[in-house]
Design an enzyme around this catalytic site. Structure first.
Site, PDB file in Angstrom:
ATOM      1  N   TYR A   1       0.958  -1.156   0.026  1.00 62.24           N
ATOM      2  CA  TYR A   1      -0.023  -0.055   0.234  1.00 62.24           C
ATOM      3  C   TYR A   1       0.938   1.398   0.137  1.00 62.24           C
ATOM      4  O   TYR A   1       1.078   1.906   0.990  1.00 62.24           O
ATOM      5  CB  TYR A   1      -1.055   0.083   1.151  1.00 62.24           C
ATOM      6  CG  TYR A   1      -1.821  -1.342   1.440  1.00 62.24           C
ATOM      7  CD1 TYR A   1      -2.817  -1.572   0.776  1.00 62.24           C
ATOM      8  CD2 TYR A   1      -1.271  -2.163   2.460  1.00 62.24           C
ATOM      9  CE1 TYR A   1      -3.653  -2.521   0.884  1.00 62.24           C
ATOM     10  CE2 TYR A   1      -2.235  -3.364   2.490  1.00 62.24           C
ATOM     11  CZ  TYR A   1      -3.040  -3.667   1.728  1.00 62.24           C
ATOM     12  OH  TYR A   1      -4.017  -4.607   1.992  1.00 62.24           O
TER      13      TYR A   1
ATOM     14  N   ASP B   1      -6.539   4.501   7.550  1.00 68.48           N
ATOM     15  CA  ASP B   1      -5.136   4.156   8.147  1.00 68.48           C
ATOM     16  C   ASP B   1      -4.618   5.571   8.603  1.00 68.48           C
ATOM     17  O   ASP B   1      -3.892   5.233   9.616  1.00 68.48           O
ATOM     18  CB  ASP B   1      -4.204   3.621   6.811  1.00 68.48           C
ATOM     19  CG  ASP B   1      -4.700   2.295   6.531  1.00 68.48           C
ATOM     20  OD1 ASP B   1      -4.104   1.381   6.689  1.00 68.48           O
ATOM     21  OD2 ASP B   1      -5.830   2.420   5.794  1.00 68.48           O
TER      22      ASP B   1
ATOM     23  N   GLN C   1     -13.888   6.017   3.131  1.00 68.79           N
ATOM     24  CA  GLN C   1     -13.441   5.117   3.869  1.00 68.79           C
ATOM     25  C   GLN C   1     -14.341   5.543   5.285  1.00 68.79           C
ATOM     26  O   GLN C   1     -14.438   6.935   5.495  1.00 68.79           O
ATOM     27  CB  GLN C   1     -12.060   4.823   4.349  1.00 68.79           C
ATOM     28  CG  GLN C   1     -11.460   3.733   3.261  1.00 68.79           C
ATOM     29  CD  GLN C   1     -10.169   3.286   3.507  1.00 68.79           C
ATOM     30  OE1 GLN C   1      -9.407   4.056   3.880  1.00 68.79           O
ATOM     31  NE2 GLN C   1      -9.801   2.029   3.258  1.00 68.79           N
TER      32      GLN C   1
ATOM     33  N   ASP D   1     -12.789  -4.940   3.122  1.00 70.69           N
ATOM     34  CA  ASP D   1     -13.210  -5.233   1.837  1.00 70.69           C
ATOM     35  C   ASP D   1     -13.783  -6.570   1.492  1.00 70.69           C
ATOM     36  O   ASP D   1     -14.675  -6.559   0.506  1.00 70.69           O
ATOM     37  CB  ASP D   1     -11.826  -5.118   1.141  1.00 70.69           C
ATOM     38  CG  ASP D   1     -11.118  -3.841   1.582  1.00 70.69           C
ATOM     39  OD1 ASP D   1     -11.544  -3.002   2.256  1.00 70.69           O
ATOM     40  OD2 ASP D   1     -10.203  -3.465   1.075  1.00 70.69           O
TER      41      ASP D   1
ATOM     42  N   TYR E   1      -8.422 -12.547   3.775  1.00 69.01           N
ATOM     43  CA  TYR E   1      -8.497 -11.079   3.914  1.00 69.01           C
ATOM     44  C   TYR E   1     -10.015 -10.902   4.608  1.00 69.01           C
ATOM     45  O   TYR E   1     -11.025 -10.993   3.746  1.00 69.01           O
ATOM     46  CB  TYR E   1      -8.492 -10.383   2.751  1.00 69.01           C
ATOM     47  CG  TYR E   1      -8.045  -9.115   2.760  1.00 69.01           C
ATOM     48  CD1 TYR E   1      -6.838  -8.489   3.200  1.00 69.01           C
ATOM     49  CD2 TYR E   1      -8.916  -8.162   2.070  1.00 69.01           C
ATOM     50  CE1 TYR E   1      -6.613  -7.403   3.092  1.00 69.01           C
ATOM     51  CE2 TYR E   1      -8.537  -6.636   1.822  1.00 69.01           C
ATOM     52  CZ  TYR E   1      -7.269  -6.303   2.605  1.00 69.01           C
ATOM     53  OH  TYR E   1      -7.028  -4.942   2.333  1.00 69.01           O
TER      54      TYR E   1
ATOM     55  N   GLU F   1      -0.037  -6.930   9.197  1.00 72.09           N
ATOM     56  CA  GLU F   1      -1.438  -6.218   8.862  1.00 72.09           C
ATOM     57  C   GLU F   1      -2.587  -7.061   9.612  1.00 72.09           C
ATOM     58  O   GLU F   1      -3.477  -6.347   9.907  1.00 72.09           O
ATOM     59  CB  GLU F   1      -1.724  -6.595   7.369  1.00 72.09           C
ATOM     60  CG  GLU F   1      -2.717  -5.701   6.749  1.00 72.09           C
ATOM     61  CD  GLU F   1      -2.681  -6.057   5.086  1.00 72.09           C
ATOM     62  OE1 GLU F   1      -3.784  -5.595   4.432  1.00 72.09           O
ATOM     63  OE2 GLU F   1      -1.822  -6.820   4.653  1.00 72.09           O
TER      64      GLU F   1
END
Length: 554
Positions: free
Chosen positions: A51, A58, A134, A196, A455, A499
């Site tokens: 990213y 974030d 977001q 996501d 994810y 992450e």
């Protein structure tokens, strides 16, 4: 040297000072090193490899941690993001770094075409961004950053400059994104909610025809294991939704995907409380914002609470009987009255602020880039009419148990029976906190779609666990909060600030050296265990404001 220069010098001279000072190889230093490695000079990337640009939520979480290292850098983090805000108020989910090659990340700036496709919505001309948003953590982050060094914040006019932009951001969500007519904000793409690849999106995405695989190239697979990432089929649907939204000029309301999400709205409510405190710091009362937060909390319970599940669920506005019907031009009377109330409140709060606080610029520090006003008449007209708002509550609850439905625990105004049920669900077999898991998974442990590595379909994420740790403190569960705090700190450091991780084993997944993981670990390291204080400060705003008034300039 004037006061502003003195404070700025102090904030940058010792950017990693701690009390007590850390050892040379302590978790503090390792977390600080991640943030230093990811710092670009004006903002922090989530990950240098996966990213390489600035991400919206974030940066908000990162600023919360950065305030303990350098309050000036934390303020700069938020100011850089807000300088890319669109004229209609939206804060884009990505601000692109022009020095990064186009093929380093997809969708890249040439896909979003923000300066051309977003022109009607007031996209900036000189900065390339995405066109979606977001979760709205930003006002909460701004307040906490201010509280880290009120003297520096006041000297630079930090809150005075960011408040109008944050207020505009909330107006966008409350006006343009109330697609269900019930007072809650909707997301129009899975990427907007932040989780996501959640199984919550499987049914809504099932109606979307995917973009052909040959029409895009996934850069994420160059840096992540394919079995941990979204499938090509789902990615094709993400691309289709984003393409259609872009081709509509980023106009809201006409797409195939519209979902009311509990975590997104809980963070909006928390940030409304924070905006009220910011307004009070600037000389207004903030009463109307507190009242709005209470109304939004009631709407959240009314529309998304599911007693049978013991948690909040997402509402699919395009699902269920009659949900595809469209209204011709008018909102419901409820929505019209809410829009009128929002506009009235905005005018009253704007005039209540001192004159120097009514402008985006200030004499202190560098001003943020001005917002576009060229399309204001069009934007004003859209706040009172819509081609897609339903005439009554629509859609259907999605019967998937996502951690999103537990995030409202951060809110102090929930009914007691709702809190009791949420705590039971958090500790029960579906999420297993304190029993089968040390960190809360992102999805139902018993669900058919559960995958501990893929994810958002099961792994534990540090930002969500940081929020839930706060929620436990907010609702009088300090022992459980202390245990979760220790688990976050141990697993974050032990995983190389990954992450996300396997919720059972703590095995790292995704990118290592991840920005918000390091930042939020730092925040918990600076929160004394057992002190009963919520890290988000939602339940301690009055005390924090009083403390600032007594000794903020020391």
């Amino acid at each position: 040297m004037d006061r502003t220069a003195q404070l700025t010098s102090r904030a940058t001279k010792h950017p990693t000072a701690y009390d007590p000072p850390p050892t040379r190889d302590s978790p503090h230093v390792r977390a600080a090193r991640v943030l230093e490695d990811n710092w670009t000079g004006s903002s922090t990337v989530p990950s240098r490899s996966l990213y390489p640009h600035q991400w919206s939520w974030d940066s908000a979480f990162i600023a919360i941690g950065l305030r303990h290292l350098s309050p000036l850098r934390a303020q700069t983090e938020l100011e850089t993001l807000l300088s890319a805000q669109w004229g209609d108020g939206r804060i884009p989910h990505i601000v692109f770094n022009p020095s990064v090659p186009l093929d380093a990340y997809f969708p890249s700036p040439d896909f979003w075409r923000s300066s051309t496709a977003g022109r009607a919505a007031g996209a900036p001309r000189t900065v390339q961004t995405s066109g979606i948003v977001q979760p709205p953590v930003h006002a909460l982050a701004a307040w906490l950053v201010h509280c880290a060094d009120p003297g520096l914040s006041r000297a630079r006019g930090f809150l005075a400059r960011v408040y109008p932009r944050l207020a505009s951001w909330h107006r966008y969500l409350l006006h343009r994104r109330d697609l269900g007519g019930g007072g809650l904000a909707s997301v129009v793409h899975p990427w907007e909610q932040g989780m996501d690849n959640s199984p919550c999106w499987d049914a809504p995405l099932g109606r979307v025809v995917p973009a052909p695989a040959r029409s895009f190239r996934r850069a994420d697979l160059d840096h992540g294991a394919p079995e941990d990432r979204p499938t090509d089929l789902d990615y094709g649907r993400y691309v289709r939704l984003a393409t259609d939204y872009r081709d509509r000029g980023y106009a809201d309301g006409g797409g195939e995907f519209a979902v009311e999400d509990p975590a997104f709205n809980a963070l909006l409510i928390a940030s409304e409380h924070a905006l009220a405190r910011i307004a009070r710091e600037l000389g207004a009362t903030g009463t109307a914002r507190h009242a709005r937060a209470e109304r939004l909390t009631a709407a959240l319970v009314r529309r998304l609470w599911d007693p049978a599940s013991g948690m909040f669920l997402c509402r699919d506005l395009r699902g269920g009987e009659g949900a595809r019907e469209r209204e011709s031009t008018a909102h419901t009377s409820e929505h019209r009255s809410q829009s009128t109330a929002l506009a009235s409140e905005h005018r009253s709060q704007s005039t209540a602020l001192p004159p120097e606080h009514r402008s985006h610029s200030t004499a202190h520090g560098a001003p943020l880039a001005p917002q576009s006003t060229a399309h204001a008449p069009e934007h004003r007209s859209r706040t009172s009419t819509s081609a897609t708002s339903p005439t009554s509550p629509t859609g259907a609850l999605i019967p998937e148990l996502s951690v999103s439905g537990l995030v409202p625990l951060i809110l102090p105004g929930l009914p007691r029976d709702v809190v009791a049920s949420l705590l039971g669900t958090l500790r029960g077999p579906h999420f297993g906190l304190g029993d089968t898991t040390s960190l809360v998974p992102s999805y139902d442990l018993l669900g058919e779609a559960f995958d501990p590595h893929r994810y958002w379909r099961g792994p534990a994420w540090f930002n969500i666990n940081w929020l839930l740790e706060s929620g436990l403190r907010t609702h009088g569960e300090p022992e459980a909060a202390d245990a979760l705090r220790e688990a976050v700190l141990d697993i974050a450091d032990g995983s190389g600030f990954a992450e996300y991780v396997d919720p059972h084993t703590g095995e790292p997944c995704g990118a290592l050296g991840f920005g918000w993981t390091a930042a939020l670990a730092l925040d918990l390291l600076h929160t004394r265990p057992g002190d009963g204080v919520s890290p988000t400060g939602i339940d301690t705003f009055d005390e924090m404001s009083d403390e600032n008034a007594r000794g903020g300039d020391r």
